[in-house]
Design a protein around this motif. Structure first.
Motif, short mmCIF file in Angstrom:
data_model
loop_
_atom_site.label_atom_id
_atom_site.label_comp_id
_atom_site.label_asym_id
_atom_site.label_seq_id
_atom_site.Cartn_x
_atom_site.Cartn_y
_atom_site.Cartn_z
N ASN A 70 0.82 -1.21 0.00
CA ASN A 70 0.00 0.00 0.00
C ASN A 70 0.85 1.26 0.00
OD1 ASN A 70 0.35 0.76 3.01
ND2 ASN A 70 -0.46 -1.32 3.14
N GLU A 73 1.80 1.88 -3.61
CA GLU A 73 0.69 2.30 -4.46
C GLU A 73 0.30 3.75 -4.22
OE1 GLU A 73 -3.63 0.59 -5.98
OE2 GLU A 73 -2.72 -0.20 -4.14
N TYR A 77 0.59 7.06 -6.62
CA TYR A 77 -0.61 7.84 -6.96
C TYR A 77 -0.38 9.33 -6.75
CZ TYR A 77 -5.50 9.32 -7.08
OH TYR A 77 -6.67 9.95 -7.39
#
Length: 392
Positions: A70, A73, A77
């Motif tokens: 996570n 990611e 982003y």
């Protein structure tokens, strides 16, 4: 022998902070909130994404839209390329752990500017999800068949404490009443109308002895903070409080493994934080204490040494956390009234920063010098404690 108390107290400052005003945000992805709060926290610090070389977050709950990797990611982003990352996940205490770890990383020269962010759509997430900590393996096999939930786990601790020390539901209600009183001044708080002890006691019983108003709100929200060295903090837009002390501790995963239901691992995380900061519980006049439930606050007050063991009921009944009490807590309204999207540790840290900057949206004390922040994760499973000091 190497000293265990070599935390670099005062070497790092929190120079940017931002809490999203979102409380109900259907059709908004948590990563969008991450991007919003990171941009705003960096603007608060007078820095840009290009200045950031460290990043920390936790996003493993369904409403956080995270899974494995996570940290990777979310960094991708929002356009971060960190040289140092931290994905430590100890529930609601995670942000506080990230701060402590970031201090050590900055001091070690692994990075210079760290962003810690959190976002969750705990209220609006459209997909179904099981309750927290319902894995059917290991110790969970002894609880899952009986339908243990997060609320019933905390209610179990409350029942045990009541039995041992004579705590009453009226005492716990005082925590909710004061949280709402603080939230009354906060324009972003989810609930602002004043309540009384009778309101709490007459609200729906969720899991004995915890009523609806003993439980945190469920909201969407997010927040971010920016951390850097004391030297670089002087060149930021506003500066911010220094991190004086830090401690973290874990105890158990499932409630059937909790050794003592009437206290928490904040006994250890708090002791370490006070030792590294060189201050004592008696020095604390304002604190942001994780309030997933009213019993969480009661147990934490004692575990942190802010109230003697077994005396929290009398302390609450006497107005100890009230306007004329010796300890003001959760000055923005806390999770019981302002916001709680999944892990409230982030918002507690942000309110600690705001309090020491003199800009709490709720109840602002006059020139506070210290603020304690304590996070609790899981089913009273883990804690982390920070001591922040004002910079004048």
């Amino acid at each position: 022998m190497i000293s265990r108390n070599r935390f670099p107290s005062g070497s790092v400052n929190i120079v940017g902070a931002y809490e999203s005003p979102r409380r109900k945000s259907p059709n908004v992805h948590p990563y969008q909130i991450h991007a919003e709060v990171i941009a705003a926290a960096l603007a608060d610090a007078g820095l840009t994404v290009a200045d950031v070389d460290g990043f920390a977050t936790a996003a493993s709950f369904p409403s956080e839209a995270g899974w494995q990797l996570n940290v990777v990611e979310i960094a991708e982003y929002v356009g971060l390329e960190p040289a140092w990352v931290d994905g430590t996940d100890i529930g609601g205490a995670a942000t506080l752990s990230h701060v402590g770890h970031a201090v050590a990383a900055i001091q070690a020269g692994l990075c210079e500017v760290v962003v810690v962010s959190y976002a969750s759509c705990g209220r609006s997430w459209p997909l179904p999800a099981t309750d927290f900590n319902t894995g059917p393996t290991g110790p969970g096999q002894y609880e899952v068949p009986f339908g243990m939930s997060t609320i019933s786990a905390y209610a179990l601790a409350a029942t045990r404490y009541m039995h041992r020390y004579g705590l009453r539901a009226e005492h716990l209600a005082e925590v909710a009443v004061q949280a709402r009183s603080n939230a009354h001044r906060n324009p972003d708080a989810m609930y602002r109308d004043p309540i009384t002890v009778d309101h709490v006691l007459s609200s729906t019983m969720i899991s004995t002895p915890l009523h609806k108003l003993d439980c945190c709100v469920v909201s969407d929200s997010g927040g971010a903070i920016v951390i850097t060295s004391r030297e670089r903090a002087r060149d930021t837009r506003r500066g911010g409080p220094s991190v004086l002390g830090f401690g973290e501790a874990v105890s158990h995963g499932q409630m059937n493994q909790m050794a003592e239901l009437t206290t928490t691992s904040a006994e250890r995380s708090g002791r370490r934080a006070f030792e590294t900061a060189g201050v004592a519980p008696a020095d604390i006049r304002v604190a942001q204490i994780y309030d997933s439930f009213t019993i969480t606050v009661a147990l934490s007050l004692e575990a942190l040494g802010l109230v003697p063991r077994g005396e929290v009921g009398d302390f609450l009944a006497s107005g100890g956390i009230g306007p004329s009490g010796r300890l003001r807590i959760n000055t923005d309204g806390g999770g019981l009234s302002s916001n709680h999207s999944g892990r409230r540790g982030m918002y507690a840290v942000i309110e600690g920063v705001r309090q020491l900057r003199g800009e709490s949206p709720g109840v602002q004390l006059e020139s506070p010098e210290l603020c304690l922040v304590n996070g609790t994760g899981g089913w009273l499973s883990a804690t982390a404690t920070l001591l922040l000091g004002a910079t004048r």
